[in-house]
Enzyme design. Structure first.
Site: not given
Ligand code: SAH
Length: 238
Positions: A16, A175-177, A201
């Site tokens: 990112e 929606k994020d994490m 997404d």
């Molecule tokens: N396994 C993946 C990990 C990505 S996790 C990889 O290797 O690429 C997703 C990251 O993008 C998190 O930091 C979160 O903040 C963000 N994100 C993007 N779309 C998301 C969604 N639909 N729900 C939650 N977080 C999302």
């Protein structure tokens, strides 16, 4: 804001951040946060200091999620004393809210959607979070022509029906994490926080989230770079 300011970006994933890091030619300060996993990159823009803190990695993959974001934000605020924290990253959007892939939004509010805590209103209020965002966010979004949305944070990439219910009941849109965890730490220090989020997404598209996320990560990260150029230019002119 102030004459000489320190801006601190908190970004979860290296992918990112990469286009943004290259654009601004921020340089890593190796080991700055050791033994913590987070990484500092920095540069000077005129009299202003631009810092970028990545959550770092564990077992070879980026530390996404609230725990690493909280650690990075705490360390960043204590060590860098930023005037403004900016959480920049990707998110899930909602077609029903008019979001499209690689759109960039500014957060107008922030909450958690997966902390289901029984008890009285006080417990519910704490669980949801609803932390303040920087008071200048609305003017910035208006002046730069970005849409706004409520950031909603949980510990999973997928969305369970109970998550959706809380998101809908509370008006979550992006929606994020990490967002709410970062805002929580900022609230403890009264450090203003701005969210710059790009959609990888669509949570209500029916598509498999991880596939959509992976397919659109590069485009969303380029959109973040372009948005951040404008955000920084706006902030340093203030
Ligand atoms: N396994 C993946 C990990 C990505 S996790 C990889 O290797 O690429 C997703 C990251 O993008 C998190 O930091 C979160 O903040 C963000 N994100 C993007 N779309 C998301 C969604 N639909 N729900 C939650 N977080 C999302």
């Amino acid at each position: 804001m102030v004459n000489t300011m320190t801006i601190c970006y908190i970004i979860a994933m290296e992918a990112e951040a990469q286009p943004f890091i290259e654009e601004f030619d921020v340089q890593e300060v190796p080991g700055f946060f050791a033994p913590l996993p987070c990484r500092l990159f920095e540069t000077q823009i005129g009299e202003h200091r631009l810092t970028v803190v990545l959550n770092g990695k564990q077992h070879g993959s980026d530390l996404v999620g609230c725990e690493a974001a909280s650690v990075a934000t705490l360390a960043a605020i204590q060590r860098l004393q930023p005037d403004l924290v900016i959480n920049c990253g990707t998110c899930g959007g909602f077609k029903s809210e008019g979001a499209h892939i690689a759109d960039v939004f500014i957060g107008n509010a922030v909450m958690f959607h997966d902390r289901r805590v029984p008890g009285d209103d006080a417990w519910g209020t704490q669980a949801l979070g609803n932390y303040p965002v920087w008071e200048g966010a609305k003017a910035l979004a208006k002046d730069l022509g970005f849409g706004m949305g409520k950031v909603t944070t949980g510990s999973s990439l997928d969305m369970q029906p109970c998550d959706l219910q809380i998101i809908q009941e509370n008006g979550g849109q992006l929606k994020d994490m990490e967002g709410a965890a970062i805002a929580f730490v900022c609230s403890l220090f009264s450090t203003p926080i701005l969210f710059v989020k790009s959609v990888t997404d669509l949570c209500d598209s029916g598509a498999e989230t991880f596939e959509e996320f992976s397919k659109n990560l590069a485009a969303a990260s380029l959109a973040l770079r372009d948005a951040n150029k404008r955000v920084i230019e706006y902030l340093i002119k203030k």
